[in-house]
Design an enzyme around this catalytic site. Structure first.
Site, PDB file in Angstrom:
ATOM      1  CG  ASN A 196     -43.731 -39.732 -34.951  1.00 30.84           C
ATOM      2  OD1 ASN A 196     -43.015 -38.737 -34.816  1.00 30.84           O
ATOM      3  ND2 ASN A 196     -43.856 -40.638 -34.000  1.00 30.84           N
TER       4      ASN A 196
ATOM      5  CD  GLN B 287     -44.757 -41.236 -39.979  1.00 30.42           C
ATOM      6  OE1 GLN B 287     -45.546 -41.334 -40.920  1.00 30.42           O
ATOM      7  NE2 GLN B 287     -44.590 -42.218 -39.105  1.00 30.42           N
TER       8      GLN B 287
ATOM      9  CB  SER C 287     -38.485 -45.716 -42.546  1.00 27.25           C
ATOM     10  OG  SER C 287     -38.914 -47.008 -42.178  1.00 27.25           O
TER      11      SER C 287
ATOM     12  CB  THR D 276     -24.313 -59.331 -47.926  1.00 22.35           C
ATOM     13  OG1 THR D 276     -23.029 -59.942 -47.768  1.00 22.35           O
ATOM     14  CG2 THR D 276     -24.909 -59.741 -49.264  1.00 22.35           C
TER      15      THR D 276
ATOM     16  CB  CYS E 132     -42.268 -46.127 -31.339  1.00 24.96           C
ATOM     17  SG  CYS E 132     -42.229 -46.201 -33.120  1.00 24.96           S
TER      18      CYS E 132
HETATM   19  N1  PLP Z   1     -38.841 -41.378 -37.391  1.00 23.02           N
HETATM   20  C1  PLP Z   1     -40.163 -41.224 -37.431  1.00 23.02           C
HETATM   21  C2  PLP Z   1     -40.745 -39.858 -37.555  1.00 23.02           C
HETATM   22  C3  PLP Z   1     -41.007 -42.328 -37.346  1.00 23.02           C
HETATM   23  O1  PLP Z   1     -42.343 -42.169 -37.374  1.00 23.02           O
HETATM   24  C4  PLP Z   1     -40.435 -43.615 -37.210  1.00 23.02           C
HETATM   25  C5  PLP Z   1     -41.290 -44.814 -37.033  1.00 23.02           C
HETATM   26  O2  PLP Z   1     -42.358 -44.752 -36.475  1.00 23.02           O
HETATM   27  C6  PLP Z   1     -39.034 -43.719 -37.202  1.00 23.02           C
HETATM   28  C7  PLP Z   1     -38.270 -42.587 -37.286  1.00 23.02           C
HETATM   29  C8  PLP Z   1     -38.367 -45.051 -37.073  1.00 23.02           C
HETATM   30  O3  PLP Z   1     -38.428 -45.744 -38.293  1.00 23.02           O
HETATM   31  P1  PLP Z   1     -38.205 -47.329 -38.314  1.00 23.02           P
HETATM   32  O4  PLP Z   1     -39.410 -47.947 -37.714  1.00 23.02           O
HETATM   33  O5  PLP Z   1     -38.034 -47.659 -39.768  1.00 23.02           O
HETATM   34  O6  PLP Z   1     -36.966 -47.586 -37.541  1.00 23.02           O
END
Ligand code: PLP
Length: 380
Positions: free
Chosen positions: A151, A181, A201, A239, A325
């Site tokens: 990412n 990603q 995701s 649900t 993040c």
């Molecule tokens: N894995 C990767 C490579 C990501 O880039 C992200 C989010 O930035 C996630 C997992 C986490 O996904 P989510 O935000 O849907 O929890």
């Protein structure tokens, strides 16, 4: 002020078709899929159709798709499932030092429970050498978790090679890939990759936040994540989040239909951007062009990325100083790549989407140049 969004790896704007699907399910087909009357059976039918659409986009069977609330949930579930299934075989896990926190944190938690985790390090370009996996593999390895696309760098990791290696070594370890990603950015199928577990995701592909799915290879006995009313074949009770599921399916369907065109557009836009950035901004270094079409990592050594991100934000640009993040924490990915401190401190992630244009790229290049002229360099 016009917003110019270059942070599609952080999240995406919901596609109108996905929003419309969610609204339709919230206001028309709003029944509980477990209810026996017509509104319930209609909702159950809709979830089944949506599962089939996500499966089609993934290239797997519908009964291999389990809906989740996000990529983080899928990653956590995959890891707990794999260690549960391998509990009589061993307590060794292999992952990489450049995974998302959604993989690294559950691995750290398992270390506290007596598991041994080997973190494979990337080479200077950000790629995990397959030889490192071969060296780390042990008879008691129960899980290998390697992301498909990083990412922060857009680098494609050798997941299919990892699967072939596990097969050649007759390893009993399960293979998980975080394809959050990679989904609808690089062509793959879980079977083609040879993985047992794969996470996606919704909010990275134009669906709503709060949606995702875990692929669990058929034939794999799975561990329930949530126990209760028995939804998702008893593995994830609760649900069904029908609006999120409808949006995920709509975005997945659109993404699958336009995949080749989408990849071609992003590939050419990113190539143009990298060429333009380097031509216009003398101080700029390209750290990773990434194989995935939508992510690249650049650096303005001497200009702290958080200052640059705020400067650009004041001019309407949205881009990340690393992964969103991290909220400004130093990136473990760039640290693992052994970059110099000045390059690391100046890192910016630019991630593209279908709405971005060359004109926006030109404007970003000018803004980056202006940043190097107006901000004070901390020297390096
Ligand atoms: N894995 C990767 C490579 C990501 O880039 C992200 C989010 O930035 C996630 C997992 C986490 O996904 P989510 O935000 O849907 O929890």
């Amino acid at each position: 002020m016009n917003t110019i969004y270059f942070d599609h790896a952080a999240t995406t704007r919901v596609l109108p078709e996905a929003a419309q699907a969610a609204v339709e399910v919230m206001t028309e087909s709003y029944g509980n899929p477990s209810s026996l009357y017509h509104l319930g059976t209609q909702a159950a039918k809709r979830v089944a159709q949506d599962r089939a659409l996500v499966a089609q986009a993934l290239g797997c069977k519908a009964d291999e798709v389990y809906f989740t609330s996000c990529g983080t949930e899928g990653d956590n579930w995959a890891i707990s499932l794999a260690v549960h299934l391998g509990r009589h075989k061993g307590k060794h896990i292999i992952t990489t030092a450049v995974e998302h926190a959604a993989v690294l944190e559950p691995c750290k938690a398992l270390e506290l429970q007596g598991y041994e985790v080997t973190y494979l390090h990337p080479d200077a370009t950000g790629h995990i050498p397959i030889e490192a996996l071969e060296e780390a593999l042990r008879p008691d390895t129960v899980l290998v978790s390697m992301m498909l696309v990083n990412n922060e760098t857009g680098i494609l990791q050798p997941v299919a090679e990892a699967a072939r290696l596990l097969k050649r070594k007759k390893s009993a370890a399960l293979l998980h890939t975080d394809a959050v990603q990679g989904f609808l950015k690089v062509p793959f199928t879980p079977k083609g990759l040879g993985v047992d577990l794969l996470t996606i995701s919704g909010h990275k592909i134009g669906a709503m936040k709060g949606s995702g799915a875990l692929y669990i290879r058929s034939g794999l006995r799975a561990l329930p994540l949530l126990r209760g009313g028995g939804q998702e074949k008893g593995l994830r009770s609760g649900t069904e989040a029908t609006p999120q599921i409808a949006a995920l399916a709509a975005a997945a369907q659109l993404g699958r239909q336009g995949l080749e065109e989408h990849i071609a557009y992003l590939t050419s836009l990113k190539a143009y951007a990298l060429e333009t950035f380097q031509r216009v901004v003398p101080a700029l270094t390209v750290v990773s062009a990434g194989e995935a079409p939508h992510i690249c990592a650049i650096s303005l050594p001497g200009y702290p990325s958080q200052v640059v991100v705020r400067y650009l934000s004041d001019k309407g640009f949205c881009l990340s100083s690393g992964s969103a993040c991290h909220r400004g924490k130093a990136s473990h990915v760039y640290a693992a790549m052994n970059l110099s401190k000045a390059v690391r401190d100046g890192m910016l992630r630019v991630s593209f989407g279908p709405s971005n244009t060359r004109e926006e790229v030109d404007r970003l290049a000018q803004a980056l140049l202006a940043a190097t002229q107006e901000l004070v360099s901390v020297g390096h």
